[in-house]
Design a protein around this motif. Structure first.
Motif, PDB file in Angstrom:
ATOM      1  N   ARG A  22       0.829  -1.210   0.000  1.00 34.36           N
ATOM      2  CA  ARG A  22       0.000   0.000   0.000  1.00 34.36           C
ATOM      3  C   ARG A  22       0.860   1.256   0.000  1.00 34.36           C
ATOM      4  N   MET A  23       1.965   1.209   0.707  1.00 35.43           N
ATOM      5  CA  MET A  23       2.862   2.368   0.700  1.00 35.43           C
ATOM      6  C   MET A  23       3.433   2.590  -0.687  1.00 35.43           C
ATOM      7  N   ARG A  24       3.810   1.504  -1.365  1.00 37.19           N
ATOM      8  CA  ARG A  24       4.347   1.642  -2.718  1.00 37.19           C
ATOM      9  C   ARG A  24       3.265   2.120  -3.686  1.00 37.19           C
ATOM     10  N   LEU A  25       2.031   1.668  -3.504  1.00 37.80           N
ATOM     11  CA  LEU A  25       0.934   2.130  -4.354  1.00 37.80           C
ATOM     12  C   LEU A  25       0.705   3.630  -4.181  1.00 37.80           C
ATOM     13  N   CYS A  26       0.673   4.097  -2.949  1.00 36.70           N
ATOM     14  CA  CYS A  26       0.493   5.531  -2.704  1.00 36.70           C
ATOM     15  C   CYS A  26       1.623   6.327  -3.338  1.00 36.70           C
ATOM     16  N   GLN A  27       2.839   5.859  -3.164  1.00 34.56           N
ATOM     17  CA  GLN A  27       3.992   6.558  -3.728  1.00 34.56           C
ATOM     18  C   GLN A  27       3.900   6.588  -5.256  1.00 34.56           C
ATOM     19  N   ALA A  28       3.541   5.470  -5.854  1.00 35.67           N
ATOM     20  CA  ALA A  28       3.429   5.410  -7.316  1.00 35.67           C
ATOM     21  C   ALA A  28       2.334   6.350  -7.817  1.00 35.67           C
ATOM     22  N   ARG A  32       2.761   9.461 -10.403  1.00 33.61           N
ATOM     23  CA  ARG A  32       2.087   9.362 -11.695  1.00 33.61           C
ATOM     24  C   ARG A  32       0.896  10.307 -11.814  1.00 33.61           C
ATOM     25  N   GLY A  33       0.223  10.579 -10.721  1.00 34.17           N
ATOM     26  CA  GLY A  33      -0.995  11.387 -10.759  1.00 34.17           C
ATOM     27  C   GLY A  33      -2.228  10.511 -10.731  1.00 34.17           C
ATOM     28  N   THR A  34      -2.451   9.765 -11.797  1.00 33.15           N
ATOM     29  CA  THR A  34      -3.523   8.773 -11.856  1.00 33.15           C
ATOM     30  C   THR A  34      -2.975   7.536 -12.543  1.00 33.15           C
ATOM     31  N   ALA A  35      -3.545   6.394 -12.210  1.00 32.97           N
ATOM     32  CA  ALA A  35      -3.134   5.136 -12.831  1.00 32.97           C
ATOM     33  C   ALA A  35      -4.154   4.065 -12.513  1.00 32.97           C
ATOM     34  N   THR A  36      -4.226   3.076 -13.371  1.00 34.50           N
ATOM     35  CA  THR A  36      -5.087   1.914 -13.131  1.00 34.50           C
ATOM     36  C   THR A  36      -4.323   0.894 -12.297  1.00 34.50           C
ATOM     37  N   ALA A  37      -5.044  -0.077 -11.765  1.00 32.09           N
ATOM     38  CA  ALA A  37      -4.403  -1.152 -11.005  1.00 32.09           C
ATOM     39  C   ALA A  37      -3.396  -1.903 -11.878  1.00 32.09           C
ATOM     40  N   THR A  38      -3.722  -2.065 -13.149  1.00 31.87           N
ATOM     41  CA  THR A  38      -2.815  -2.755 -14.072  1.00 31.87           C
ATOM     42  C   THR A  38      -1.528  -1.953 -14.273  1.00 31.87           C
ATOM     43  N   GLU A  39      -1.656  -0.643 -14.471  1.00 33.12           N
ATOM     44  CA  GLU A  39      -0.473   0.212 -14.633  1.00 33.12           C
ATOM     45  C   GLU A  39       0.364   0.229 -13.355  1.00 33.12           C
ATOM     46  N   LEU A  40      -0.313   0.312 -12.223  1.00 25.34           N
ATOM     47  CA  LEU A  40       0.399   0.319 -10.945  1.00 25.34           C
ATOM     48  C   LEU A  40       1.108  -1.011 -10.707  1.00 25.34           C
ATOM     49  N   ALA A  41       0.476  -2.102 -11.105  1.00 27.19           N
ATOM     50  CA  ALA A  41       1.088  -3.420 -10.952  1.00 27.19           C
ATOM     51  C   ALA A  41       2.423  -3.484 -11.681  1.00 27.19           C
ATOM     52  N   GLU A  42       2.469  -2.916 -12.878  1.00 20.96           N
ATOM     53  CA  GLU A  42       3.723  -2.879 -13.637  1.00 20.96           C
ATOM     54  C   GLU A  42       4.770  -2.021 -12.936  1.00 20.96           C
ATOM     55  N   MET A  43       4.328  -0.914 -12.328  1.00 20.73           N
ATOM     56  CA  MET A  43       5.249   0.013 -11.673  1.00 20.73           C
ATOM     57  C   MET A  43       5.870  -0.580 -10.409  1.00 20.73           C
ATOM     58  N   ILE A  44       5.076  -1.330  -9.634  1.00 23.00           N
ATOM     59  CA  ILE A  44       5.579  -1.792  -8.339  1.00 23.00           C
ATOM     60  C   ILE A  44       5.868  -3.287  -8.294  1.00 23.00           C
ATOM     61  N   LYS A  60     -10.919   2.875   1.237  1.00 20.81           N
ATOM     62  CA  LYS A  60     -11.793   2.730   2.407  1.00 20.81           C
ATOM     63  C   LYS A  60     -11.423   3.745   3.495  1.00 20.81           C
ATOM     64  N   TYR A  61     -10.134   4.060   3.594  1.00 24.80           N
ATOM     65  CA  TYR A  61      -9.663   4.998   4.613  1.00 24.80           C
ATOM     66  C   TYR A  61      -9.328   6.385   4.044  1.00 24.80           C
ATOM     67  N   GLY A  62      -9.677   6.618   2.783  1.00 26.74           N
ATOM     68  CA  GLY A  62      -9.537   7.952   2.213  1.00 26.74           C
ATOM     69  C   GLY A  62      -8.135   8.354   1.789  1.00 26.74           C
ATOM     70  N   PHE A  63      -7.255   7.387   1.521  1.00 25.22           N
ATOM     71  CA  PHE A  63      -5.903   7.715   1.065  1.00 25.22           C
ATOM     72  C   PHE A  63      -5.831   7.834  -0.459  1.00 25.22           C
ATOM     73  N   VAL A  64      -6.707   7.112  -1.169  1.00 27.60           N
ATOM     74  CA  VAL A  64      -6.819   7.194  -2.628  1.00 27.60           C
ATOM     75  C   VAL A  64      -8.300   7.226  -2.972  1.00 27.60           C
ATOM     76  N   ARG A  78      -6.485   7.854  -8.117  1.00 28.24           N
ATOM     77  CA  ARG A  78      -5.614   9.001  -7.852  1.00 28.24           C
ATOM     78  C   ARG A  78      -5.421   9.116  -6.340  1.00 28.24           C
ATOM     79  N   PRO A  79      -4.327   9.750  -5.949  1.00 24.81           N
ATOM     80  CA  PRO A  79      -4.110   9.947  -4.515  1.00 24.81           C
ATOM     81  C   PRO A  79      -5.008  11.058  -3.989  1.00 24.81           C
ATOM     82  N   VAL A  80      -5.304  11.014  -2.713  1.00 25.87           N
ATOM     83  CA  VAL A  80      -5.971  12.128  -2.051  1.00 25.87           C
ATOM     84  C   VAL A  80      -4.850  12.934  -1.404  1.00 25.87           C
ATOM     85  N   PRO A  81      -4.460  14.056  -2.031  1.00 27.06           N
ATOM     86  CA  PRO A  81      -3.268  14.776  -1.564  1.00 27.06           C
ATOM     87  C   PRO A  81      -3.495  15.476  -0.231  1.00 27.06           C
TER      88      PRO A  81
END
Length: 191
Positions: A22-28, A32-44, A60-64, A78-81
């Motif tokens: 989850r930390m790597r997903l938030c960082q990615a 990136r700004g926005t990304a799909t689960a498939t794009e994120l999977a490739e990144m991390i 669920k906890y409002g991080f994305v 997308r992240p919730v900045p």
């Protein structure tokens, strides 16, 4: 636009973020700004199904949040900045344990990044090798001076925060890890 600071005070939200994937997903997503689960999977380096599940937990906890459009693993996120803070001195019990676990996960992630850089830094162009920097120091400070030092460090680091938006990044900019701390070197003892 950066929203106000969010103080994490719930054990569930602290635990939800204290997960390496989850930390790597938030960082990615911040990179990136926005990304799909498939794009994120490739990144991390995770499966799209695993990323999709973890994104739903973060949402669920409002991080994305969903960015709109697409379906299933092809919907963008997308992240919730927001600046996050936790670890206040008044925490106790389950909240304190979850807060400490999140802090340790951050420390582990950053030390892994430093070890990775040490392993490949000699492959970078000389100007990047010479611009990189790390230091260690021990000094004697009062509590007021420690607060002042930490505020000054934060001010320098946060100057580049707008560059989380890919459109704000100048040509030639690279992702740079910055991790700093100024903490007492030993437990408190009365004089």
């Amino acid at each position: 636009m950066e929203a106000s600071e969010r103080k994490l005070r719930d054990a569930g939200e602290l635990r939800s973020l204290a997960h390496p994937v989850r930390m790597r997903l938030c960082q990615a997503l911040y990179e990136r700004g926005t990304a799909t689960a498939t794009e994120l999977a490739e990144m991390i380096g995770e499966s799209p199904a695993n990323c999709s599940w973890h994104l739903r937990q973060l949402a669920k906890y409002g991080f994305v949040e969903e960015a709109g459009g697409g379906k299933g693993r092809h919907r963008p996120w997308r992240p919730v900045p927001r600046m996050l803070s936790w670890g206040d001195s008044d925490e106790s019990g389950e909240v304190a344990a979850a807060s400490d676990a999140l802090s340790m996960q951050f420390v582990e992630q950053e030390f892994a990044g430093l070890r990775d850089w040490q392993a490949w830094r000699r492959t970078d162009p000389p100007e990047w090798q010479d611009a990189a920097y790390w230091m260690q120091n021990i000094d004697w400070l009062t509590v007021e001076e420690l607060k002042e030092l930490n505020e000054a460090i934060a001010a320098v680091i946060l100057r580049q925060r707008k560059r989380r938006d890919p459109a704000e990044r100048p040509l030639g900019a690279r992702r740079i890890r910055v991790f700093a701390w100024a903490v007492p070197a030993e437990p408190y003892a009365e004089d």
